[in-house]
Design a protein around this motif. Structure first.
Motif, PDB file in Angstrom:
ATOM      1  N   LEU A   1       0.831  -1.202   0.000  1.00  0.00           N
ATOM      2  CA  LEU A   1       0.000   0.000   0.000  1.00  0.00           C
ATOM      3  C   LEU A   1       0.866   1.253   0.000  1.00  0.00           C
ATOM      4  N   LEU A   2       1.888   1.250   0.841  1.00  0.00           N
ATOM      5  CA  LEU A   2       2.730   2.436   0.965  1.00  0.00           C
ATOM      6  C   LEU A   2       3.438   2.773  -0.342  1.00  0.00           C
TER       7      LEU A   2
ATOM      8  N   MET B   1      -4.983  -4.573  -9.903  1.00  0.00           N
ATOM      9  CA  MET B   1      -5.693  -4.269 -11.138  1.00  0.00           C
ATOM     10  C   MET B   1      -7.197  -4.429 -10.959  1.00  0.00           C
ATOM     11  N   ASP B   2      -7.600  -5.554 -10.341  1.00  0.00           N
ATOM     12  CA  ASP B   2      -9.034  -5.842 -10.198  1.00  0.00           C
ATOM     13  C   ASP B   2      -9.706  -4.946  -9.162  1.00  0.00           C
ATOM     14  N   VAL B   3      -9.032  -4.659  -8.067  1.00  0.00           N
ATOM     15  CA  VAL B   3      -9.650  -3.918  -6.967  1.00  0.00           C
ATOM     16  C   VAL B   3      -9.601  -2.402  -7.193  1.00  0.00           C
TER      17      VAL B   3
ATOM     18  N   THR C   1      -7.109   1.288   1.011  1.00  0.00           N
ATOM     19  CA  THR C   1      -7.277   0.450   2.197  1.00  0.00           C
ATOM     20  C   THR C   1      -6.893  -0.978   1.858  1.00  0.00           C
ATOM     21  N   TRP C   2      -6.432  -1.700   2.874  1.00  0.00           N
ATOM     22  CA  TRP C   2      -5.925  -3.040   2.630  1.00  0.00           C
ATOM     23  C   TRP C   2      -7.017  -4.101   2.595  1.00  0.00           C
TER      24      TRP C   2
ATOM     25  N   LYS D   1      -9.403  -9.328   0.762  1.00  0.00           N
ATOM     26  CA  LYS D   1     -10.539 -10.138   0.324  1.00  0.00           C
ATOM     27  C   LYS D   1     -10.275 -10.745  -1.052  1.00  0.00           C
ATOM     28  N   TRP D   2      -9.663  -9.976  -1.933  1.00  0.00           N
ATOM     29  CA  TRP D   2      -9.340 -10.498  -3.280  1.00  0.00           C
ATOM     30  C   TRP D   2      -8.388 -11.679  -3.154  1.00  0.00           C
TER      31      TRP D   2
END
Length: 229
Positions: free
Chosen positions: A168-169, A215-217, A180-181, A186-187
């Motif tokens: 994330l960072l 890519m998906d999220v 957000t993580w 969940k993915w």
């Protein structure tokens, strides 16, 4: 008694290239230009030599023509050519002092011819060895560069900022956005993937998420994001 004639001495364009430190293709270009300008023998035709399965042109020049080529190509190396011609002519000198009886003369001529052939062979080996060393250095440099690239990619993967995975960072730093993580986790759960842990100086261990998760999220393309980094 048949009269024995001395062999005709020539110097190849390849040897001129070696003595002057010039590329052989440039030496041949100068020779062709001089032939076109009728400064060298207009009947001079290129010969062929094989290197790595390919045929290349080269020229055999008389003493006079070799001086003309060097004068046009690189005058400061004229002394090198003069010295080389003196060396060749000294090796040929025994031909002009052959014994009077034919058997001895033939043996002397055969010895001289063998010496000239050996000298030519040594020159050819020197040229090929020089080319081989150059190719080998290039190959080593390319291999070293390739290893450096691989090692650089491995380190990027370890710290979670590469085209394959990112934290994330790392993504927030380059995009100036906040993520957000939870959706990424969940993915990973839905696809049976366990996020990898990487070291972070501030938080100890943090998750790094794969390319497809980003890519998906969040429609973040890690390849585009880290491609120039």
């Amino acid at each position: 008694m048949n009269q024995l004639t001395a062999p005709v001495l020539t110097m190849s364009s390849r040897e001129i290239a070696e003595l002057t430190g010039k590329e052989h293709k440039n030496v041949c270009r100068v020779i062709r230009d001089l032939i076109s300008d009728h400064i060298l023998d207009a009947q001079l035709e290129p010969l062929k030599f094989e290197y790595r399965g390919q045929l290349f042109d080269y020229y055999e020049l008389s003493k006079r023509d070799s001086f003309v080529v060097v004068a046009r190509l690189s005058p400061e190396f004229t002394a090198h050519i003069v010295d080389r011609w003196q060396e060749l002519e000294q090796k040929l000198n025994p031909v002009f002092n052959l014994p009077q009886d034919l058997p001895s003369a033939l043996r002397a001529l055969a010895d001289t011819y063998e010496q000239l052939q050996q000298a030519q062979f040594e020159r050819e080996i020197a040229v090929k060895t020089k080319a081989h060393i150059s190719d080998k250095k290039t190959a080593i440099a390319m291999t070293t560069a390739s290893k450096d690239v691989q090692e650089n990619q491995r380190l990027k993967d370890q710290i979670g900022q590469s085209k394959k995975n990112a934290t994330l960072l790392a993504v927030e730093r380059l995009t100036s956005n906040t993520y957000t993580w939870q959706p990424l986790n969940k993915w990973c759960e839905a696809h049976g993937i366990k996020p990898q842990k990487v070291h972070d100086e501030r938080y100890g261990k943090i998750n790094t998420y794969p390319f497809q998760a980003w890519m998906d999220v969040y429609s973040v393309n890690l390849s585009a994001l880290f491609g120039a980094h």
